[in-house]
Write an enzyme that holds these catalytic residues in place. Structure first.
Site, mmCIF file in Angstrom:
data_model
loop_
_atom_site.group_PDB
_atom_site.id
_atom_site.type_symbol
_atom_site.label_atom_id
_atom_site.label_comp_id
_atom_site.label_asym_id
_atom_site.label_seq_id
_atom_site.Cartn_x
_atom_site.Cartn_y
_atom_site.Cartn_z
ATOM 1 N N LYS A 15 0.867 -1.179 0.000
ATOM 2 C CA LYS A 15 0.000 0.000 0.000
ATOM 3 C C LYS A 15 0.905 1.231 0.000
ATOM 4 C CE LYS A 15 -3.857 1.947 2.723
ATOM 5 N NZ LYS A 15 -4.765 1.685 3.861
ATOM 6 N N SER A 19 -9.628 1.756 2.865
ATOM 7 C CA SER A 19 -8.759 2.551 2.027
ATOM 8 C C SER A 19 -7.703 1.722 1.284
ATOM 9 C CB SER A 19 -8.042 3.604 2.872
ATOM 10 O OG SER A 19 -7.229 2.979 3.858
ATOM 11 N N SER A 68 -9.874 -0.701 7.054
ATOM 12 C CA SER A 68 -9.326 -0.596 5.701
ATOM 13 C C SER A 68 -8.610 -1.831 5.153
ATOM 14 C CB SER A 68 -8.392 0.596 5.607
ATOM 15 O OG SER A 68 -9.165 1.755 5.481
#
Ligand code: GLN
Length: 483
Positions: free
Chosen positions: A76, A151, A175
């Protein structure tokens, strides 16, 4: 080749069926071909990947082994990667090349993992749809008109579309688990303090925790093994031995006490999801688990408490992005105030600005007691509810999300509607508990996740239950059409 799980890749590499370099090339070509539909990557690191793959092949040829040695993954884009853009999904950090590797990145690299790139995400990890990214929305491979969740939506979409077997994510209020649920993956948020936050760009420091997204619990065990452990650089890292997560996957579920909170099945839950959750409960009962109804009476206060605490911490964490030290700086500032104002006004997107304003308000002198302190008290009540429940049961089970993936653009004008989607996930962050989401079926062709929560440091128990469930169901093996 792209259908293989991490565990299968490890066996294939050990048996010399293919090299890490070959596999890496196949996946990079697949990303080049298919990712334009999904937008799951912000940066690709082809050169680094091939270098790491070759090095892993040499290490294997020299007799080294290990489940992650030569395994392709992605991070990420809020994990700092030395010399590589680390954008956090924001214009503010579009030009930021991290000067060092996050502990998670360094540990996975040392174990021999190959980094294919940095994945798309909601700006500063604020969101549940991956629509707030400066680099554009990510699409759900199960239906390109729907969101993949957020997210960590880029990591989820990429793994679900078989662009790679596993990726890292972070979970401040859901997330990892929420995008895992919305894309048919297994995602694990570890106990707060289990995985180092050093080099992980902060959203809300008392809630943030890194963890894996993969297709199976078996693969999450492999990833967590590479990520977990004490780190003296993170003052909230906990010095607790890391068990062998793969070793406990096959324990029997006979007599395991599973608690199902009655508050989870209220009006907000899609009844079709409720039915799938009940099916997963029956499946686990067949495997020997004992099911009990429990209560988490303060759950209804979780969303308001979280949406005070998380923005409060964010407003403080994000004050460092001022246009002076690093990141975006506006053109031709008139004076220092203008420089701050315009750099922040132009560098941050709308959702981030909203959170900073809410957080600064809740922390301001006249309102601190009424909002921030009150929210912290609620946080303690929520933790106490869990402690009482875990006196009676070993695992808590429920839905991961109240609805399946929604259509792109449909919640943009109504932030509160999006916040309500976090109702089942944020309590684990407020209490610091580990949680896992795993595939439990489909509604209108869209995946549904079931969430498991466990007491502190019982990640092994979560992975064990999920693995046993996956040996007896095939939801997690379904592949989205076109991928
Ligand atoms: N949806 C939640 C939020 O927007 C959680 C995000 C996260 O876990 N990073 O704050």
């Amino acid at each position: 080749m792209h259908q293989m799980t991490l565990a299968e890749i490890a066996r294939g590499l050990a048996d010399k069926k293919f090299s890490s370099e070959e596999l890496t090339k196949v996946l990079l070509a697949r990303i080049a071909q298919l990712d334009p539909q999904l937008n799951s990557f912000i940066s690709l690191t082809e050169e680094l990947a091939l270098q790491q793959a070759k090095a892993a092949d040499v290490r294997r040829a020299n007799g080294e082994s290990g489940a992650l040695l030569g395994a392709p993954i992605a991070h990420k884009d809020l994990f700092c990667t030395q010399g590589i853009r680390t954008s956090c999904g924001s214009k503010m950090l579009d030009n930021f090349k991290a000067p060092y590797d996050a502990t998670v990145v360094a540990r996975l690299a040392a174990a021999g993992a190959v980094t294919l790139g940095k994945t798309n995400m909601d700006e500063f990890a604020m969101g549940s749809a991956n629509e707030s990214s400066y680099y554009g929305a990510v699409k759900n491979p199960w239906n390109l008109e729907h969101v993949p969740g957020g997210s960590s939506g880029g990591s989820a979409a990429a793994v679900a579309a078989r662009l790679l077997p596993a990726a890292t994510g972070t979970d401040t209020g859901g997330s990892i688990r929420q995008p895992a649920a919305l894309t048919n993956l297994t995602g694990l948020k570890p106990t707060y303090g289990r995985v180092s936050r050093w080099g992980m760009i902060a959203y809300a420091s008392s809630l943030d925790q890194g963890g894996p997204l993969a297709r199976t619990a078996e693969d999450c065990a492999i990833m967590l093994q590479g990520m977990a452990g004490f780190d003296p650089q993170d003052s909230t890292s906990i010095d607790e031995p890391v068990p062998d997560y793969s070793a406990s996957l096959n324990s029997s579920l006979q007599g395991l006490r599973i608690g199902v909170p009655k508050e989870y099945f209220s009006a907000g839950l899609d009844p079709r999801i409720a039915e799938l959750i009940h099916n997963s409960v029956k499946e686990l009962a067949k495997l020997g688990a004992v099911i009990k109804e429990i209560s988490l009476p303060n759950m209804q206060h979780a969303i308001p408490a979280y949406y005070v605490i998380a923005p409060a911490e964010a407003s403080s964490n994000l004050s460092r992005f001022d246009g002076v030290r690093f990141g975006y700086r506006c053109e031709d500032p008139k004076d220092l105030t203008d420089l701050y104002k315009r750099s922040r006004g132009e560098g941050f997107g709308a959702e981030v600005q909203r959170r900073i304003m809410v957080g600064a308000y809740a922390l301001s002198a006249g309102y601190y007691d009424a909002y921030y302190l009150k929210a912290q008290k609620i946080r303690r009540l929520i933790k106490n509810d869990f402690m009482a429940a875990f006196n009676e049961v070993d695992i808590i089970l429920g839905p991961t999300t109240p609805n399946p993936a929604w259509k792109l653009g449909t919640k943009n004008d109504d932030p509160v509607a999006a916040y309500l989607e976090d109702v089942y996930t944020i309590t684990a962050n407020l209490a610091g508990l580990p949680g896992l989401s795993m595939p439990a079926g489909f509604v209108d062709g869209l995946p549904v996740g079931v969430q498991l929560l466990a007491p502190y440091f019982q990640e092994g128990r979560l992975l064990n239950v999920a693995h046993q469930y996956q040996l007896n169901t095939d939801w997690h093996t379904r592949t989205p059409t076109g991928f």
